[in-house]
Write an enzyme that holds these catalytic residues in place. Structure first.
Site, PDB file in Angstrom:
ATOM      1  N   CYS A  87       0.811  -1.225   0.000  1.00 26.29           N
ATOM      2  CA  CYS A  87       0.000   0.000   0.000  1.00 26.29           C
ATOM      3  C   CYS A  87       0.842   1.271   0.000  1.00 26.29           C
ATOM      4  O   CYS A  87       0.340   2.332  -0.370  1.00 26.29           O
ATOM      5  CB  CYS A  87      -0.893   0.055   1.235  1.00 26.29           C
ATOM      6  SG  CYS A  87      -1.871  -1.408   1.537  1.00 26.29           S
TER       7      CYS A  87
HETATM    8  O1  KQY Z   1      -4.133   1.053   0.742  1.00 23.97           O
HETATM    9  C1  KQY Z   1      -4.339   1.129   1.922  1.00 23.97           C
HETATM   10  N1  KQY Z   1      -4.300   0.060   2.641  1.00 23.97           N
HETATM   11  C2  KQY Z   1      -4.637   2.421   2.502  1.00 23.97           C
HETATM   12  C3  KQY Z   1      -5.260   2.371   3.801  1.00 23.97           C
HETATM   13  C4  KQY Z   1      -5.654   3.733   4.244  1.00 23.97           C
HETATM   14  C5  KQY Z   1      -5.843   3.762   5.660  1.00 23.97           C
HETATM   15  C6  KQY Z   1      -5.990   5.135   6.173  1.00 23.97           C
HETATM   16  N2  KQY Z   1      -5.938   5.114   7.557  1.00 23.97           N
END
Ligand code: KQY
Length: 372
Positions: free
Chosen positions: A360
């Site tokens: 991510c």
């Molecule tokens: O791609 C992702 N896992 C982003 C998660 C965003 C979380 C924001 N607190």
């Protein structure tokens, strides 16, 4: 009119002969974004910055890393990263480069372009995680400009973590995410599938029902599974039938077992054991500033932990260390999946506390093939 860096192209990648390559294809680099948001990263983001720096250092020998950082954090980031890691100033609302950065596409003539998805903080006014998100939405265009590539501005909301591709015509996503009411409520499943084909240059979309339990992205596919090679998928798995994740992974397995990819192949599915289950501790939660928006945090909260959230670099796979009871098994499975790559584990808990993991927070820049 000839398009400029600030004006997106008016065609689509598919119409122009571009495709998103598989992550396992060679890379020219990797982008990341420095964390600092105190209502997502505990203790003013100090531990998260350490974790992000470790991820950058682990990837850098494989794929040259560029770290984007706000002007206020430039000196801090520069001091904490090796001199070979490029640090550039870009303002953002948080640090999820997979989701706010561009998805790069390439063509057979050796050209690279960027797809700039619309970003609305994983759900906009319906169930987005924070507001505003306009700086995040502007990041992909800045990255494209710094990469010196032309850009498509996609006409729908999507994050990079919501898709995987095999580079040979197949995309993977989840219904939970792409059909969620906070993203594209005016588009049908068929319309979204058509747009995925246009903007990723694929012919087949494999729809998995749901992602990982308690994933605050509403079911990003990159936390559930990873495409390791054409026809080869690693899937988060638990044997505990009482765990809410069991049903989710079993549903995904059923779809993957019956699917045919764009080349007509059946998929080989390798099960990656889920860590834990893992929970946020009360002291971890206490270090996070009170959220004014959708990111409520509390001790005892189940974390959406998954080893599938790894990064495939050209020479290295970088995966999150999450649980001493399962880290070794995960490493062993990854080594079998990627026999020619070094498998490097990096502590992933601080990234997990923020809501994601190594995949991510990274965005690969594919290498361009020699012109055909
Ligand atoms: O791609 C992702 N896992 C982003 C998660 C965003 C979380 C924001 N607190």
């Amino acid at each position: 009119m000839t398009p400029t860096m600030t004006q997106p192209l008016s065609s689509t990648p598919r119409a122009d002969g571009f495709r998103m390559p598989g992550e396992f294809e060679p890379h020219a680099g990797c982008w990341m974004m420095w964390p600092e948001r105190p209502d997502n990263w505990r203790l003013d983001a100090g531990p998260a910055q350490e974790a992000f720096a470790a991820v950058a250092e682990a990837i850098h020998p494989s794929d040259p890393v560029t770290m984007a950082v706000s002007p206020a954090q430039f000196s801090n980031a520069r001091a904490r990263l090796s001199p070979g890691i490029r640090v550039v100033e870009i303002a953002s609302d948080d640090a999820w480069m997979r989701d706010i950065g561009p998805t790069f596409v390439i063509d057979a003539k050796g050209r690279r372009r960027a797809v700039d998805w619309r970003f609305n903080a994983w759900g906009g006014d319906f169930n987005g995680l924070y507001t505003p998100w306009d700086r995040d939405d502007a990041v992909a265009a800045r990255v494209a400009e710094l990469e010196g590539v032309e850009r498509y501005r996609a006409p729908f909301v999507l994050e990079g973590g919501a898709i995987h591709v095999d580079g040979e015509g197949t995309a993977f996503t989840t219904e939970e995410c792409l059909l969620s009411p906070g993203r594209n409520p005016g588009l049908s499943k068929a319309e979204i599938e058509y747009l995925l084909k246009d903007y990723l240059g694929v012919e087949t979309v494999i729809w998995i029902p749901r992602g990982v339990h308690e994933d605050e992205t509403t079911g990003h596919v990159d936390n559930l599974l990873h495409v390791c090679a054409p026809g080869l998928v690693a899937l988060t798995w638990t044997e505990d039938r009482d765990d809410p994740q069991y049903e989710r992974s079993a549903e995904a397995l059923a779809v993957l077992e019956t699917a045919r990819d764009a080349k007509g192949r059946r998929l080989e599915i390798v099960r990656l054991p889920a860590p834990g289950p893992l929970y946020m501790s009360a002291s971890e939660a206490a270090g996070i500033a009170a959220a004014t928006t959708g990111m409520a945090r509390g001790g005892g909260q189940r974390l959406a932990a998954s080893y599938a959230n790894f990064y495939i670099g050209t020479g290295r796979v970088v995966f999150p260390l999450l649980d001493p009871a399962t880290d070794g098994v995960a490493r062993h499975i990854l080594q079998d999946l990627f026999p020619t790559r070094e498998i490097v584990g990096v502590p992933g808990r601080e990234i997990l506390l923020g809501g994601g993991n190594i995949h991510c927070i990274t965005q690969q820049v594919p290498a361009t093939p020699a012109p055909a």
